[in-house]
Design a protein around this motif. Structure first.
Motif, mmCIF file in Angstrom:
data_model
loop_
_atom_site.group_PDB
_atom_site.id
_atom_site.type_symbol
_atom_site.label_atom_id
_atom_site.label_comp_id
_atom_site.label_asym_id
_atom_site.label_seq_id
_atom_site.Cartn_x
_atom_site.Cartn_y
_atom_site.Cartn_z
ATOM 1 N N UNK A 220 0.679 -0.849 0.178
ATOM 2 C CA UNK A 220 0.268 0.275 0.054
ATOM 3 C C UNK A 220 0.915 1.648 -0.160
ATOM 4 N N UNK A 221 2.204 1.353 0.625
ATOM 5 C CA UNK A 221 2.521 2.129 0.517
ATOM 6 C C UNK A 221 3.528 3.023 -0.662
ATOM 7 N N UNK A 222 3.414 1.913 -1.914
ATOM 8 C CA UNK A 222 4.037 2.374 -3.111
ATOM 9 C C UNK A 222 2.173 2.665 -3.712
ATOM 10 N N UNK A 223 1.871 2.203 -3.445
ATOM 11 C CA UNK A 223 0.073 2.214 -4.329
ATOM 12 C C UNK A 223 -0.227 4.081 -3.866
ATOM 13 N N UNK A 224 -0.007 4.519 -5.332
ATOM 14 C CA UNK A 224 -0.698 5.804 -5.174
ATOM 15 C C UNK A 224 -2.549 5.816 -6.222
ATOM 16 N N UNK A 225 -2.621 4.520 -7.031
ATOM 17 C CA UNK A 225 -3.241 4.913 -7.613
ATOM 18 C C UNK A 225 -5.031 4.225 -7.169
ATOM 19 N N UNK A 226 -5.672 4.942 -7.077
ATOM 20 C CA UNK A 226 -7.300 4.595 -6.623
ATOM 21 C C UNK A 226 -7.650 2.917 -6.626
ATOM 22 N N UNK A 227 -7.668 2.633 -7.729
ATOM 23 C CA UNK A 227 -8.491 1.008 -8.205
ATOM 24 C C UNK A 227 -7.152 0.527 -7.539
ATOM 25 N N UNK A 458 33.484 11.860 17.764
ATOM 26 C CA UNK A 458 31.766 10.753 17.816
ATOM 27 C C UNK A 458 30.816 12.055 17.261
ATOM 28 N N UNK A 459 30.131 11.305 16.197
ATOM 29 C CA UNK A 459 28.832 11.600 15.581
ATOM 30 C C UNK A 459 27.935 11.034 15.316
ATOM 31 N N UNK A 460 27.082 12.327 15.998
ATOM 32 C CA UNK A 460 25.018 12.284 15.791
ATOM 33 C C UNK A 460 24.560 12.639 15.037
ATOM 34 N N UNK A 461 23.868 11.553 14.725
ATOM 35 C CA UNK A 461 23.169 11.999 12.604
ATOM 36 C C UNK A 461 21.510 11.778 12.870
ATOM 37 N N UNK A 462 20.354 12.410 13.306
ATOM 38 C CA UNK A 462 19.359 11.798 13.293
ATOM 39 C C UNK A 462 18.585 12.775 12.542
ATOM 40 N N UNK A 463 17.829 12.255 11.535
ATOM 41 C CA UNK A 463 16.996 12.446 10.263
ATOM 42 C C UNK A 463 15.439 12.210 11.224
ATOM 43 N N UNK A 464 14.981 13.634 11.492
ATOM 44 C CA UNK A 464 13.196 13.426 11.459
ATOM 45 C C UNK A 464 12.163 13.402 10.494
ATOM 46 N N UNK A 465 11.254 12.653 10.634
ATOM 47 C CA UNK A 465 10.273 13.035 9.564
ATOM 48 C C UNK A 465 8.974 13.289 10.670
ATOM 49 N N UNK A 466 8.967 15.123 10.390
ATOM 50 C CA UNK A 466 7.934 15.838 10.763
ATOM 51 C C UNK A 466 7.139 15.637 10.882
ATOM 52 N N UNK A 500 4.532 4.349 9.454
ATOM 53 C CA UNK A 500 5.106 5.573 9.224
ATOM 54 C C UNK A 500 6.750 5.991 8.501
ATOM 55 N N UNK A 501 6.737 7.299 8.233
ATOM 56 C CA UNK A 501 8.567 6.877 7.515
ATOM 57 C C UNK A 501 9.538 6.265 7.766
ATOM 58 N N UNK A 502 9.735 6.312 9.257
ATOM 59 C CA UNK A 502 11.194 5.427 9.295
ATOM 60 C C UNK A 502 10.813 4.504 9.907
ATOM 61 N N UNK A 503 9.300 4.256 10.704
ATOM 62 C CA UNK A 503 8.966 2.592 11.277
ATOM 63 C C UNK A 503 8.607 1.553 10.773
ATOM 64 N N UNK A 504 8.184 1.975 9.307
ATOM 65 C CA UNK A 504 7.989 0.972 8.369
ATOM 66 C C UNK A 504 8.996 0.207 7.943
ATOM 67 N N UNK A 505 9.457 -1.564 8.054
ATOM 68 C CA UNK A 505 9.997 -2.303 8.225
ATOM 69 C C UNK A 505 10.682 -2.381 6.225
#
Length: 520
Positions: A220-227, A458-466, A500-505
């Motif tokens: 479903x995450x790949x499907x944008x078409x209504x049908x 020590x490098x800390x990188x974080x990407x948040x989906x708002x 959600x964006x980063x939680x899905x497998x």
């Protein structure tokens, strides 16, 4: 036979080496290289399919890379190659034990193999022919204007890497300058770059991308078409009642016709201390979209099979018709639907796009030397149409409607002390998003904490989906106490729900890594 082959090989190698030595007397030769070992071990804590071991060695790469260049007057010849032993095994039958490439798989990559002629035809015009990577944009790793080379997303950690391609690259630098009263020119560094890529090359995707087709909930995450979304609703019902969904996915790359060539144009200059670039591009977006979906739902129960053949077309009907179809399927219960298998064949293709963009980068001296940058890309596209065939019933629908969308990045960075560096970027539109209705808001923060004269970092990188609260977190502790050598340990972790964006497998597993690199 083996001895004679070995002797001949040694003789040839000696001859080539001798020729290189002789040539090097008239040419300048420069080189660099590295040996890199990369170990990843997955850990629990992120949504994964039930049949995937949560704790496993996901990567065991050992890579030797060498880059060399000959420079003679106005001719440069550059070659890059890497050899990677994956540490895995491709043994599946007894006869594969006779093949070293199955027992000990390896791969060869090249990011550069080109010839460059400076002052070609006239002064200031350079031409570069061959395999190369064109990096456009001013932002850190997220570059919506860098569209010539497709992304290499195979390694979750090595983000921003691109796949090299064969092309012709013309750059004109006339050396124009306009000076004012200050110490720096008012106008300088004017360049025009024209790139022609005869054939589109696909990017690389991570192993977790296949999870998109692991079931209707991920598809479903790949499907944008209504049908297509209606079809996913029906397939989710199949799965709920123990039916089976089998996906077969094919990739349709653009053919070799000249009409499928890519063309890129960049005009850049520095104005009042601000670096500016303007871009134009015609070619293909690197995000694949479903072009055809053929579904053949069959059942070993004749009653269920007849009902599907007679009513499956209602999946493209109105809400009342779809409800009737779903109720009919539920009426068969577990005993009926468990006999059903939906064979789903998907073909994905790359949509044609036109891109116009711009970027800037500067240093704001009156704010203590803070770096400031930004880029924006307008992507125009035709309607992305999807052709569905559902048990012999053809249906046409738009996956993405005709129009345009905008991706943008703006960022700042600063070295606050000798031991602290930070940068921050706002990102609109991630690399895997396509279409005006698909874009989300993100924030990326990187912080470097240095010690022992930067020999420990020590490098800390974080990407948040708002838009859908979730995040990807990458801590990395590296040591550089030995000449030319770096040892690093860290991890990649995901936070968020499975939808959600980063939680899905499909974003890949949580994992720990241990890396070592020697550079020369």
């Amino acid at each position: 036979m083996r001895k004679s082959s070995l002797f001949l090989g040694c003789a040839l190698a000696a001859g080539v080496f001798g020729a290189m030595q002789g040539t090097a007397q008239a040419q300048e030769f420069d080189y660099k290289g590295s040996i890199f070992t990369d170990l990843h071990m997955t850990i629990p804590g992120h949504d994964m399919p039930d049949d995937v071991d949560p704790v496993r060695f996901d990567r065991l790469d050992n890579t030797f890379r060498f880059t060399g260049g000959f420079y003679w007057e106005n001719v440069n010849v550059v070659a890059d190659a890497s050899l990677t032993f994956t540490g895995k095994s491709d043994v599946y039958q007894l006869n594969t034990l006779r093949r070293r490439d199955k027992v000990d798989p390896f791969m060869i990559e090249s990011e550069a193999l080109y010839i460059q002629i400076s002052d070609f035809i006239f002064d200031g015009l350079d031409i570069r022919l061959g395999r190369q990577i064109i990096d456009w944009g001013s932002a850190d790793r997220f570059n919506p204007t860098s569209v010539i080379n497709s992304l290499d997303l195979e390694d979750y950690q090595d983000f921003g890497r691109r796949v090299a391609n064969e092309m012709i690259n013309l750059t004109y630098s006339p050396g124009w300058e306009v000076w004012g009263d200050g110490d720096t020119p008012t106008f300088s560094d004017f360049k025009i770059q024209l790139v022609w890529v005869p054939r589109f090359r696909s990017g690389l995707v991570p192993e977790s991308s296949e999870y998109v087709f692991g079931g209707p909930d991920q598809f479903r995450r790949f499907a944008k078409s209504k049908v297509l979304n209606n079809l996913v609703d029906l397939q989710e019902l199949y799965v709920k009642y123990h039916g089976s969904i089998l996906y077969d996915v094919k990739v349709g790359e653009p053919d070799d016709g000249i009409e499928n060539s890519q063309v890129g144009l960049r005009v850049g200059f520095s104005l009042l201390g601000v670096d500016l670039n303007f871009y134009g591009y015609y070619g293909f977006d690197h995000n694949m979209q479903p072009r055809t979906v053929n579904v053949n739902a069959v059942s070993t129960d004749p009653q269920v099979s007849d009902a599907i053949d007679a009513n499956i077309h209602l999946v493209a009907g109105d809400a009342e018709q779809r409800k009737g179809l779903m109720d009919l399927m539920r009426s068969f219960g577990y005993d009926g639907i468990s006999t059903l298998t939906a064979y789903t064949d998907v073909t994905v293709e790359y949509p044609h796009v036109w891109v116009a963009g711009a970027d800037f980068a500067t240093t704001v001296k009156w704010l203590g030397g803070i770096g400031l940058w930004g880029e924006i890309a307008f992507t125009m596209h035709d309607a992305v149409t999807i052709d569905l065939d559902i048990n012999g019933t053809p249906v046409k629908d738009d996956q993405v409607e005709e129009g345009f969308f905008v991706k943008a990045v703006v960022g700042i960075d600063n070295t606050f002390t000798s031991w602290l560096y930070m940068n921050m970027q706002y990102i609109y539109g991630f690399v895997d998003e396509f279409g005006a209705n698909d874009l989300q808001h993100y924030l990326m923060v990187n912080a470097d904490f240095k010690a022992f004269n930067e020999q420990m970092l020590f490098r800390l990188s974080v990407v948040w989906c708002l838009s859908e609260p979730s995040a990807m977190i990458v801590p990395n502790l590296s040591f550089r106490f030995w000449k030319g050598t770096e040892l690093a340990v860290g991890g990649v972790f995901h936070a968020g729900d499975g939808d959600n964006a980063f939680g899905n497998r499909t974003t890949g597993p949580n994992y720990l890594f241990l890396q070592a690199r020697y550079s020369f």
